[in-house]
Design an enzyme around this catalytic site. Structure first.
Site, short mmCIF file in Angstrom:
data_model
loop_
_atom_site.label_atom_id
_atom_site.label_comp_id
_atom_site.label_asym_id
_atom_site.label_seq_id
_atom_site.Cartn_x
_atom_site.Cartn_y
_atom_site.Cartn_z
N GLY A 37 69.51 43.39 34.24
CA GLY A 37 70.40 44.29 34.95
C GLY A 37 71.10 43.57 36.08
CG ASP A 38 71.54 45.66 39.75
OD1 ASP A 38 70.35 45.77 39.34
OD2 ASP A 38 72.03 46.44 40.59
CD GLU A 39 65.70 44.54 39.18
OE1 GLU A 39 65.04 43.98 38.28
OE2 GLU A 39 65.38 45.60 39.72
#
Length: 170
Positions: free
Chosen positions: A127-129
């Site tokens: 994801g956005d991690e």
């Protein structure tokens, strides 16, 4: 005009031996070529298993392996981990589409790598991690300084779907 001599049993055995050696050499060549192709395939599969397909960064598995090795090497006395989460990333995907979100993630990956040395692995957890393993950081203050520079680097505007945007991260 010339004397024609037939082949005897010895000549036949020699021709068969030569044919067998030639066949074995050709098969060995094919086997070596097949082995090389398998080595290349194994290398590709290993890379794919340990790297994020979008950004090419290390994935969670490779990051954990390197983190464990670093802790063992330094007895947990050196190094730091920065965990980075992009703020409001879902809004980018929802408003501009997944292609724009992917472009932003690739830009984040480039920016994160530019903030640290080649020896410090940057990983995308999904994801956005993202995470960065700072191998050689010896103090919390040094880690905080790097975290601040990462945040500043990420906040620099980028062009995304013909719009100027900033990336905010926690």
């Amino acid at each position: 005009l010339s004397q024609v001599v037939g082949f005897d049993a010895t000549d036949l055995r020699m021709a068969e031996t030569l044919a067998n050696h030639t066949t074995t050499a050709l098969e060995n060549g094919r086997l070596e070529q097949s082995l090389q192709q398998l080595r290349v395939l194994e290398s590709r599969l290993t890379y794919q298993a340990l790297h994020d397909p979008l950004t090419g960064l290390a994935n969670r598995t490779l990051f954990r392996t390197r983190l464990t090795a670093s802790i063992e090497e330094h007895d947990g006395t050196r190094g730091a981990v920065l965990f980075i989460d992009l703020d409001d990333f879902k809004t980018v995907n929802d408003s501009f589409g997944h292609a724009a979100g992917d472009a932003m993630l690739m830009e984040v990956a480039i920016r994160l790598q530019s903030c640290v040395g080649d020896a410090d692995p940057v990983a995308r957890f999904g994801g956005d991690e993202f995470a960065i393993l700072l191998y050689s950081v010896s103090s919390p203050d040094a880690a905080v300084d790097i975290a601040r520079s990462v945040q500043q680097r990420l906040q620099a505007p980028l062009m995304l779907v013909q719009r100027r945007m900033s990336i905010h991260a926690s």
